[in-house]
Design an enzyme around this catalytic site. Structure first.
Site, PDB file in Angstrom:
ATOM      1  N   GLU A  91       0.844  -1.194   0.000  1.00  0.00           N
ATOM      2  CA  GLU A  91       0.000   0.000   0.000  1.00  0.00           C
ATOM      3  C   GLU A  91       0.886   1.253   0.000  1.00  0.00           C
ATOM      4  O   GLU A  91       0.664   2.185  -0.759  1.00  0.00           O
ATOM      5  CB  GLU A  91      -0.953   0.015   1.213  1.00  0.00           C
ATOM      6  CG  GLU A  91      -1.865   1.241   1.190  1.00  0.00           C
ATOM      7  CD  GLU A  91      -2.920   1.283   2.300  1.00  0.00           C
ATOM      8  OE1 GLU A  91      -3.266   0.243   2.853  1.00  0.00           O
ATOM      9  OE2 GLU A  91      -3.390   2.397   2.605  1.00  0.00           O
TER      10      GLU A  91
ATOM     11  N   ARG B 147      -7.667   2.496  13.270  1.00  0.00           N
ATOM     12  CA  ARG B 147      -8.586   1.380  13.015  1.00  0.00           C
ATOM     13  C   ARG B 147      -8.608   0.407  14.191  1.00  0.00           C
ATOM     14  O   ARG B 147      -9.622  -0.237  14.453  1.00  0.00           O
ATOM     15  CB  ARG B 147      -8.263   0.668  11.695  1.00  0.00           C
ATOM     16  CG  ARG B 147      -9.419  -0.171  11.185  1.00  0.00           C
ATOM     17  CD  ARG B 147      -9.156  -0.788   9.827  1.00  0.00           C
ATOM     18  NE  ARG B 147      -9.609  -0.003   8.702  1.00  0.00           N
ATOM     19  CZ  ARG B 147     -10.873   0.043   8.256  1.00  0.00           C
ATOM     20  NH1 ARG B 147     -11.812  -0.642   8.857  1.00  0.00           N
ATOM     21  NH2 ARG B 147     -11.178   0.776   7.210  1.00  0.00           N
TER      22      ARG B 147
ATOM     23  N   THR C 159     -10.695   4.933   6.721  1.00  0.00           N
ATOM     24  CA  THR C 159     -11.069   5.731   7.896  1.00  0.00           C
ATOM     25  C   THR C 159     -10.815   7.212   7.631  1.00  0.00           C
ATOM     26  O   THR C 159     -11.437   8.060   8.250  1.00  0.00           O
ATOM     27  CB  THR C 159     -10.299   5.259   9.144  1.00  0.00           C
ATOM     28  OG1 THR C 159      -8.900   5.320   8.865  1.00  0.00           O
ATOM     29  CG2 THR C 159     -10.692   3.841   9.507  1.00  0.00           C
TER      30      THR C 159
ATOM     31  N   GLU D 153     -10.913  -7.962   3.680  1.00  0.00           N
ATOM     32  CA  GLU D 153     -10.281  -8.087   4.994  1.00  0.00           C
ATOM     33  C   GLU D 153     -11.082  -8.832   6.058  1.00  0.00           C
ATOM     34  O   GLU D 153     -10.499  -9.564   6.857  1.00  0.00           O
ATOM     35  CB  GLU D 153      -9.927  -6.689   5.523  1.00  0.00           C
ATOM     36  CG  GLU D 153      -8.878  -6.007   4.682  1.00  0.00           C
ATOM     37  CD  GLU D 153      -8.710  -4.554   5.074  1.00  0.00           C
ATOM     38  OE1 GLU D 153      -9.619  -3.760   4.793  1.00  0.00           O
ATOM     39  OE2 GLU D 153      -7.683  -4.225   5.669  1.00  0.00           O
TER      40      GLU D 153
HETATM   41  N1  LUZ Z   1      -5.646   1.757   4.314  1.00  0.00           N
HETATM   42  C1  LUZ Z   1      -5.868   3.057   4.592  1.00  0.00           C
HETATM   43  C2  LUZ Z   1      -6.416   0.790   4.813  1.00  0.00           C
HETATM   44  O1  LUZ Z   1      -5.120   3.895   4.141  1.00  0.00           O
HETATM   45  N2  LUZ Z   1      -6.913   3.378   5.350  1.00  0.00           N
HETATM   46  C3  LUZ Z   1      -7.746   2.483   5.890  1.00  0.00           C
HETATM   47  O2  LUZ Z   1      -8.694   2.836   6.581  1.00  0.00           O
HETATM   48  C4  LUZ Z   1      -7.488   1.125   5.621  1.00  0.00           C
HETATM   49  N3  LUZ Z   1      -8.249   0.177   6.149  1.00  0.00           N
HETATM   50  C5  LUZ Z   1      -7.984  -1.079   5.895  1.00  0.00           C
HETATM   51  C6  LUZ Z   1      -6.916  -1.399   5.094  1.00  0.00           C
HETATM   52  N4  LUZ Z   1      -6.152  -0.477   4.558  1.00  0.00           N
HETATM   53 MO1  MOS Z   2      -4.821  -2.899   2.975  1.00  0.00          MO
HETATM   54  S1  MOS Z   2      -4.286  -3.535   4.808  1.00  0.00           S
HETATM   55  O1  MOS Z   2      -6.374  -2.928   2.691  1.00  0.00           O
HETATM   56  O2  MOS Z   2      -3.660  -2.409   1.994  1.00  0.00           O
END
Ligand code: LUZ
Ligand code: MOS
Length: 763
Positions: A226, A304, A433, A705
């Site tokens: 990510e 979270r 979030t 998830e």
């Molecule tokens: N990534 C993010 C996430 O940037 N914000 C989130 O709320 C989130 N939630 C789950 C997985 N990745």
């Molecule tokens: Mo994610 S933990 O939804 O990259």
């Protein structure tokens, strides 16, 4: 519909980063990273490495034309170390050579002198020393101080959960290619093409419009790509910028395991208060998140944890505080569940502790406290709950009471094998979030031969999102899948994307695709209406035929497309979607952050070999809320994979850093992941078909998830099996519960059953 990647995957023909045909003149990179977790760099000696055969150039922070900065939320993360190193594995120099072998050989010749500084690996120690990434946050509802007085039972304890290696099958990597006019194209194995683009622009001091990021697919991401794919993309781009040559870097497994962050380990304290009839009246938790050396996504992950600290339960009085603690480990990052699982493990531990002390099954307490529609989460949102429905359904569908009775009989009859089971309800909020991130775009072209191309911000990482995007276009246009092509994710076609994350990718990008397709469909219908002397409302497209008032006409899809083109009407559209109604006020820590929640209940059973401490997960039986699944086979795959990954986290994947901050479990010989022998013998998934509002795409619900958290039940099932063998067993709430820990727990209580020979057994 079949997954559109299935055919190529099975034949080994799908293209991943390392499969992209190399351009002539391509050079290869490798990183020299810090051997020490914390210290001042006294001297970096590149002389010998530069003389190494095949080396073209070695880059350090001094070669960065813009800012040496890749921090996503907080600007605290240099691309290449300057004067200080903060973790073992921190990139210091980037060697570029004519071959990967030459680059790695040169890396071995780089010398560095570092004055060591004290190393912190423990989050509680970091907090004591004031090493916090951001100020702590507290979520609160009701008044816990007043509530304790009303509690008949109060329990306190500590729960620890360890990190987790993402172990995407495709390691991190990137391939940067020079384009004329100082532009650079980056092929990246990233969940966040825009993050790579944004940081490449900052580091190279170029406008974002000159950086093109392209992603065909990933061999898994799980959150690990990510934010942390950015580093490699930017590093290759830096070399390309200077050398005007294509530069590729595809990490070796051990480099990847050493240099990248993982799921955040957490250490937490809890206090839970129950009424006489076992209603949870009050809950307090303090979370110490091991963030690693930089912020990365830790503040969002921490948030979270707070959102999911009461899991699937309604608790009227809650106070939960979280600290994001800076340690000298690689920066921990997003991982499927994103802090939610860590929060849920703590309340499940609190409930288990209460149940064990009160001599009732934990499931009695769980069931009594399930959240109902209209109940308020500690962050102010009112639940639209399926928790009770999932629970009741699983109980009857799987005949749980009978399984329990059978297990009790088995335990009475067997001395050295014990069965244990647990129920794990899950409630997971869907939306980033950070409200701002909940937006997506899709570009749809209809070509004059009737074929359709779809591009979105969604990244295919094996989760099947491209198949779902194709389904959306096929459904809106009423076309066979063969007419539609989903293209790579590319920042030149779709800009300013949020990462493919938060389980929301199909929701957000699917809606954007639907909006774009509908806009084109409206134009097509107007053209058909004009041609047939009718009103657009009387026109329909079905299976490539234009219908007028439900009756087929002699205009088919291809003809209509050509007619539209000849009238000089656009056959392209760029759709934009934001989910309505979500907001959050960080000052009050209240709002309506999630578009909706996903619910489910899992029943997990295990058998422990009480001589050896080894165990099998016998069955996981789930009732899961899919909404109306868009693609049951793909969604089932997500649930099965999530369960196995969650069980791995809770029972066998043991991440080990030593006191010096060096990763000891740095290869697959020392880090055990679930394999075909350790997966549950049986996984049953029942689709709870909920027909609610159209919150996600085509009335489905997000699925990425939530199922991971069913795996938490495996920890508690094992715990119950151990206690069936030894009711006085001392079992810390310390996951993963590996076979070694199970063995020690089986024989743990002083004065009781020191060895198997003296075991009287339960029956
Ligand atoms: N990534 C993010 C996430 O940037 N914000 C989130 O709320 C989130 N939630 C789950 C997985 N990745
Ligand atoms: Mo994610 S933990 O939804 O990259």
């Amino acid at each position: 519909m079949q997954n559109i990647d299935a055919y190529n995957h099975v034949r080994g023909e799908s293209v991943y980063l390392d499969d992209i045909p190399t351009i002539a003149g391509t050079l290869y990179g490798a990183v020299f990273d810090s051997p020490i977790a914390h210290g001042h760099i006294k001297r970096l000696d590149l002389e010998e490495a530069l003389k190494s055969e095949g080396v073209v150039r070695i880059f350090t922070y001094k070669d960065i034309p813009g800012e040496n900065q890749v921090g996503g939320i907080v600007p605290d993360e240099p691309l290449l170390a300057e004067h200080e190193v903060h973790f073992c594995g921190m990139p210091i120099a980037f060697v570029v050579a004519f071959s990967a072998e030459a680059a790695y050989a040169a890396v071995k010749k780089v010398k560095v002198e570092i004055d060591p500084l004290p190393v912190i690996t423990d989050p509680r120690e970091a907090k004591e020393k004031g090493e916090l990434i951001i100020p702590p946050r507290t979520f609160q509802i009701g008044d816990t101080d007043a509530a304790w007085k009303k509690c008949a039972h109060i329990f306190e304890g500590r729960a620890d959960s360890n990190g987790q290696e993402h172990l995407y099958i495709e390691t991190q990597g990137a391939y940067a290619v020079p384009i004329e006019n100082d532009a650079i194209k980056i092929y990246s194995s990233t969940q966040g093409p825009t993050a790579v683009q944004r940081h490449a622009a900052v580091v190279l001091k170029l406008p974002m419009s000159r950086i093109e990021v392209d992603v065909t697919r990933l061999g898994g991401g799980f959150g690990g790509k990510e934010d942390q794919a950015t580093i490699w993309g930017v590093m290759c781009a830096l070399a390309t910028y200077h050398l005007k040559k294509p530069v590729k870097y595809s990490l070796h497994r051990m480099e990847d395991m050493r240099m990248t962050g993982k799921r955040h380990p957490y250490s937490s304290d809890f206090k839970i208060g129950l009424s006489k009839d076992h209603k949870i009246l009050a809950y307090e938790a303090t979370f110490y998140q091991n963030a690693g050396a930089t912020a990365d996504l830790s503040p969002a992950v921490m948030e979270r944890t707070l959102f999911h600290c009461t899991n699937s339960y309604f608790v009227p009085n809650v106070k939960a505080t979280a600290y994001s603690c800076r340690t000298n480990l690689p920066s921990n990052t997003a991982f499927r569940g994103f802090g939610g699982p860590q929060g849920m493990f703590v309340i499940e531990s609190a409930i288990a502790q209460a149940a064990e002390a009160l001599g009732v099954p934990a499931s009695d307490i769980q069931q009594k406290n399930l959240i109902k529609t209209g109940d308020e989460f500690p962050y102010g949102q009112k639940a639209d709950s399926e928790a009770v429905e999932c629970w009741e359904h699983s109980k009857t569908l799987y005949n749980i009471d009978q399984i329990r009775k059978d297990a009790e009989l088995f335990n009475a009859a067997n001395k050295l094998y014990k069965k244990g089971f647990a129920v794990m309800p899950v409630c997971f909020g869907i939306s980033f979030t950070k409200t701002m991130m909940n937006q997506a775009r899709a570009q749809v072209h209809v070509y004059t031969d009737g074929s359709v191309a779809v591009s979105t911000g969604a990244v295919e990482m094996g989760q099947g999102v491209n198949t779902k995007m194709l389904q959306v276009a096929a459904q809106v246009f009423s076309l066979p899948p063969a007419r539609i092509k989903v293209n790579s994710t590319n920042t030149y076609r779709v800009a300013n994307t949020s990462p493919s994350a938060a389980s929301a990718t199909a929701d957000l990008n699917g809606k954007a695709t639907e909006i774009a397709c509908n806009a084109i469909l409206d134009r097509l219908k107007r053209v058909a209406a004009e041609e047939l002397g009718a009103k657009p409302g009387q026109i329909e497209l079905k299976n490539e035929i234009v219908l007028l008032k439900g009756k087929p006409t002699d205009i088919d899809w291809k003809k209509l497309v050509m007619l539209t083109y000849m009238k000089r009407i656009s056959l392209s559209e760029h759709g934009h979607y934001t989910p309505p109604g979500i907001h959050f006020d960080m000052k009050k820590e209240k709002g309506h952050p999630f578009a909706y929640h996903v619910y489910g209940t899992a029943f997990i059973s295990t058998t422990v070999d009480c001589l050896r401490g080894i165990y099998t997960i016998d069955a996981v039986k789930v009732v899961h809320d899919f909404g109306q699944s868009m693609n049951p086979l793909i969604d089932l795959g997500q649930v099965e994979g999530g369960i196995v990954q969650g069980i791995g986290w809770m029972t066998m994947e043991e991440l080990v850093y030593d006191k010096e901050g060096r990763l000891r479990s740095n290869a697959l010989s020392t880090y055990k992941v679930p394999d075909i022998y350790s997966v549950p013998k049986e996984i049953d998934v029942h689709f709870l078909d909920t027909k609610k509002e159209n919150l996600a795409i085509l009335r489905s619900k997000a699925v990425g998830e939530p199922p991971l958290m069913y795996g938490i039940g495996a920890y508690f099932a094992l715990r119950n099996a151990i206690r069936a063998f030894n009711p006085n067993a001392v079992i810390p709430y310390d996951a993963p519960l590996t076979p070694e820990k199970v063995l020690m727990s089986l024989y743990s209580a002083a004065g009781v059953r020191q060895s198997p020979e003296v075991v009287p057994g339960n029956g």
